[in-house]
Design an enzyme around this catalytic site. Structure first.
Site, PDB file in Angstrom:
ATOM      1  N   TYR A  21       0.830  -1.210   0.000  1.00  0.00           N
ATOM      2  CA  TYR A  21       0.000   0.000   0.000  1.00  0.00           C
ATOM      3  C   TYR A  21       0.859   1.252   0.000  1.00  0.00           C
ATOM      4  CZ  TYR A  21      -4.060  -2.909   1.275  1.00  0.00           C
ATOM      5  OH  TYR A  21      -5.064  -3.846   1.308  1.00  0.00           O
ATOM      6  N   LYS A  49     -23.134   6.757  -5.082  1.00  0.00           N
ATOM      7  CA  LYS A  49     -22.548   7.965  -5.677  1.00  0.00           C
ATOM      8  C   LYS A  49     -22.228   7.830  -7.163  1.00  0.00           C
ATOM      9  CE  LYS A  49     -17.804   6.949  -4.092  1.00  0.00           C
ATOM     10  NZ  LYS A  49     -16.731   7.401  -3.169  1.00  0.00           N
ATOM     11  N   LEU A  53     -21.947   0.867  -3.522  1.00  0.00           N
ATOM     12  CA  LEU A  53     -23.121   0.754  -2.666  1.00  0.00           C
ATOM     13  C   LEU A  53     -23.494   2.058  -1.964  1.00  0.00           C
ATOM     14  CD1 LEU A  53     -22.430  -2.801  -1.239  1.00  0.00           C
ATOM     15  CD2 LEU A  53     -24.421  -2.129  -2.606  1.00  0.00           C
ATOM     16  N   GLY A  69     -17.273   1.646  -3.272  1.00  0.00           N
ATOM     17  CA  GLY A  69     -18.072   2.868  -3.321  1.00  0.00           C
ATOM     18  C   GLY A  69     -19.375   2.732  -4.076  1.00  0.00           C
TER      19      GLY A  69
END
Length: 347
Positions: free
Chosen positions: A53, A246, A243, A241
């Site tokens: 990450y 947007k 759900l 994102g």
């Protein structure tokens, strides 16, 4: 904040887990630190990260920044003992880490030492194998998954080798517990069997994608999880994102994940908007925020150890944290089951 057992480790983890994969690209160090402070204030005690990450985007120039941000928070705050920290060793094929070398006894010591240095700590609570060397059906690979090319003896030899290396790290005190990620039911069963045979530490958890739109865990893995006390640490519970609603109607908000990764890693299909709308409609009928609906549903699953979510703003973080106060009714759960039957596996 409800607390759940982490496998058979004796540790209790909060039902929501703070994800960190945007810290270092979409989020600055200060923003990452503010998120940790707020999450702990609201009852979270587990943070998830990985040596590869941040992502969105990911690459050699950013690899390791997220662990460094967490390490800087540990050094600044002196609150290492308040956090159950999970990180992950990258598997075969990711060239930005060790030139894509596979997980093995030859790479684990180097990986552990690198994470410890970046994290500014002398131990990792949960050390996870990010994905199997043999490959995985996760990340939309389930549609073409074919395990016929795997050599069983080689896979098991590899597992014995890795468990031995993990056992040496446990003995050194650098890691306390171990877990899996992006694994299958067969693979998890073999790791457990070999641990029972004395080859190394027992896998405490499995971190796989799980959401209202991605329910591959619901059958064989769910059964294994319940019988063997290997709790799920679910990632992408908001379906990257989707759900939240947007992206409905083709919207792509500035700074959103879709503005960086247009297909959300293969999650954008023709069937997704209809599936998402079904869950948005359930939320509207029951006066539930769609974020709370998705996170609370995941948290209420019987095999769940902790639901990993990420945020790129404090408002998003607070909104997600409020899901811990929601218990979905039987009426809502029945409507979710009906929506799932109507819109199975939309990606």
């Amino acid at each position: 904040m409800k607390m759940n057992p982490l496998g058979r480790t004796g540790l209790m983890v909060s039902e929501l887990c703070l994800g960190s994969m945007t810290w270092g690209t979409q989020n600055t160090q200060d923003e990452g630190h503010a998120q940790i402070d707020r999450a702990l204030e609201r009852g979270i005690n587990i943070i998830d990260t990985a040596e590869m990450y941040p992502v969105n985007p990911k690459g050699p120039e950013t690899q390791g920044r997220t662990e460094e941000i967490i390490g800087a928070w540990f050094a600044k705050s002196g609150r290492r003992d308040e956090v159950i920290l999970g990180t992950k060793v990258s598997g075969e094929g990711y060239g930005a880490v060790r030139d894509g070398a596979p997980i093995s006894s030859a790479t684990i010591r180097e990986a552990v030492e690198g994470s410890l240095k970046r994290l500014q700590t002398d131990y990792i609570d949960l050390y996870q194998l990010h994905w199997p060397n043999r490959g995985s059906y996760m990340f939309r690979q389930n549609w073409t998954f074919d395990p016929s090319g795997q050599n069983t003896a080689e896979v098991l030899d590899h597992m014995e080798d890795v468990l031995g290396a993990l056992a040496r790290e446990v003995e050194r005190g650098t890691i306390r517990h171990v877990g899996l990620s992006n694994e299958s039911a067969w693979g998890t069963a073999q790791w457990l069997r070999l641990a029972e045979a004395g080859y190394g530490p027992r896998m405490a958890s499995i971190q796989n994608e799980y959401s209202l739109l991605c329910r591959l865990f619901d059958t064989d893995l769910a059964e294994l999880s319940m019988h063997e006390d290997v709790g799920l640490l679910s990632f992408t519970p908001l379906a990257a994102g989707l759900l939240t609603g947007k992206y409905q109607g083709g919207a792509v908000p500035d700074g959103s994940r879709m503005s960086i990764v247009s297909d959300l890693g293969g999650r954008v299909t023709d069937r997704v908007p209809g599936a998402v709308q079904a869950y948005l409609d359930i939320g509207e009928r029951h006066d539930l925020d769609p974020v709370h609906l998705a996170l609370a549903w995941a948290a209420q699953r019987p095999f769940m150890a902790s639901v990993i979510f990420g945020a790129t703003s404090m408002s998003q973080l607070d909104r997600a944290l409020d899901a811990s106060e929601i218990v979905l009714s039987e009426a809502v759960l029945k409507e979710i089951d009906a929506a799932h039957r109507a819109h199975p596996m939309p990606y």
